[in-house]
Design a protein around this motif. Structure first.
Motif, PDB file in Angstrom:
ATOM      1  N   SER A  34       0.748  -1.297   0.029  1.00  0.00           N
ATOM      2  CA  SER A  34      -0.024   0.018   0.060  1.00  0.00           C
ATOM      3  C   SER A  34       0.744   1.204   0.017  1.00  0.00           C
ATOM      4  CB  SER A  34      -0.991   0.085   1.293  1.00  0.00           C
ATOM      5  OG  SER A  34      -0.290  -0.136   2.520  1.00  0.00           O
ATOM      6  N   VAL A  35       1.946   1.293   0.729  1.00  0.00           N
ATOM      7  CA  VAL A  35       2.703   2.273   0.837  1.00  0.00           C
ATOM      8  C   VAL A  35       3.463   2.651  -0.551  1.00  0.00           C
ATOM      9  CG1 VAL A  35       5.087   3.521   1.541  1.00  0.00           C
ATOM     10  CG2 VAL A  35       3.377   2.164   3.303  1.00  0.00           C
ATOM     11  N   GLY A  88       0.864   3.861  -3.109  1.00  0.00           N
ATOM     12  CA  GLY A  88       0.437   5.128  -2.739  1.00  0.00           C
ATOM     13  C   GLY A  88       1.309   6.291  -3.390  1.00  0.00           C
ATOM     14  N   ILE A  89       2.780   5.997  -3.268  1.00  0.00           N
ATOM     15  CA  ILE A  89       3.764   6.881  -3.663  1.00  0.00           C
ATOM     16  C   ILE A  89       3.567   6.820  -5.074  1.00  0.00           C
ATOM     17  CG2 ILE A  89       6.176   7.358  -3.847  1.00  0.00           C
ATOM     18  CD1 ILE A  89       6.416   5.945  -0.847  1.00  0.00           C
ATOM     19  N   GLN A 142       1.145   6.273  -7.137  1.00  0.00           N
ATOM     20  CA  GLN A 142       0.111   7.198  -7.528  1.00  0.00           C
ATOM     21  C   GLN A 142       0.330   8.751  -7.386  1.00  0.00           C
ATOM     22  OE1 GLN A 142      -2.958   5.542  -4.872  1.00  0.00           O
ATOM     23  NE2 GLN A 142      -3.608   4.138  -6.492  1.00  0.00           N
ATOM     24  N   GLN A 143       1.258   9.298  -6.404  1.00  0.00           N
ATOM     25  CA  GLN A 143       1.414  10.515  -6.185  1.00  0.00           C
ATOM     26  C   GLN A 143       2.239  11.058  -7.379  1.00  0.00           C
ATOM     27  OE1 GLN A 143       3.209  10.698  -2.444  1.00  0.00           O
ATOM     28  NE2 GLN A 143       1.486   9.974  -1.241  1.00  0.00           N
TER      29      GLN A 143
END
Length: 231
Positions: free
Chosen positions: A160-161, A164-165, A167-168
């Motif tokens: 997930s980490v 998430g990065i 996607q950023q």
């Protein structure tokens, strides 16, 4: 330390550099290299992954970026002694400071994934001291070609980490391979592939062993052009 022998090349190793391991082999056989003309590997170690990908794609050219001087020495030795040597190059460089106008069709990495800890074993290769996920992902996003692929192998618990990065940084997850160490166990690793294009997510499972110390048929099939299995 004895070289690790594959069918078409061998890997010279050192106690000072992260050795040949299952994660590297898995990324070498699973990363989507079929359409790539130019490939960048971030953190080459011994050069294993680039060598495997070079065997799988006979038309691609490879550049490795590595911060560990001893690892660069080993990679260059392994590249030069391989049948793919004219297509392989490795440089001593901090990836965070790496600059080029070139865009890559595939960027591949088996990145450091442990937070800083007291262990001194393989500190650069295993701990996120020299390169953390954010630095790896943001730089890779800038170096990808329009239809390029960013391919990594990571532990399941940081999924997930990492996503998430990504996607950023406007990277979309296009492919996810769930790696099981042994059949019917929990997921151990993930091969994740991102691109600048949003596509339908392709997801599948990969099992390394069907029982303790017995490789699965799937693993044997994918590695048959590389591993020299006894008996």
């Amino acid at each position: 330390m004895k070289p690790f022998k594959f069918k078409q090349f061998e890997i010279h190793q050192s106690s000072a550099v992260f050795r040949v391991g299952t994660d590297g082999v898995l990324l070498g056989v699973l990363a989507n290299v079929s359409q790539a003309n130019n490939v960048l590997e971030v953190g080459t170690g011994t050069g294993l992954i680039s060598l495997m990908l070079a065997q799988r794609n006979s038309g691609a050219y490879f550049l490795g970026v590595e911060i560990n001087e001893e690892a660069v020495h080993l990679t260059r030795l392994n590249f030069e002694n391989s049948p793919f040597n004219v297509r392989l190059k490795n440089i001593l460089q901090d990836f965070k400071a790496f600059e080029t106008a070139e865009k890559f069709d595939l960027i591949v990495s088996n990145p450091p994934y442990f937070e800083e800890n007291p262990s001194s074993k393989d500190i650069i290769a295993r701990q996120t001291i020299e390169l953390n996920f954010g630095e790896l992902i943001s730089k890779s996003a800038k170096l990808l070609s329009e239809n390029g692929i960013f391919s990594v192998i990571i532990p399941y618990d940081v999924e997930s980490v990492f996503i998430g990065i990504a996607q950023q940084n406007q990277l979309f997850l296009n492919r996810k391979i769930n790696i099981y160490g042994i059949q019917n166990s929990k997921i151990k690793r993930l091969v994740l592939e991102f691109s600048l294009q949003q596509n339908v997510l392709e997801e599948c499972d990969f099992v390394i062993e069907k029982s303790p110390r017995k490789y699965s048929d799937q693993y044997l099939e994918f590695t048959k052009e590389f591993h020299v299995f006894k008996g």
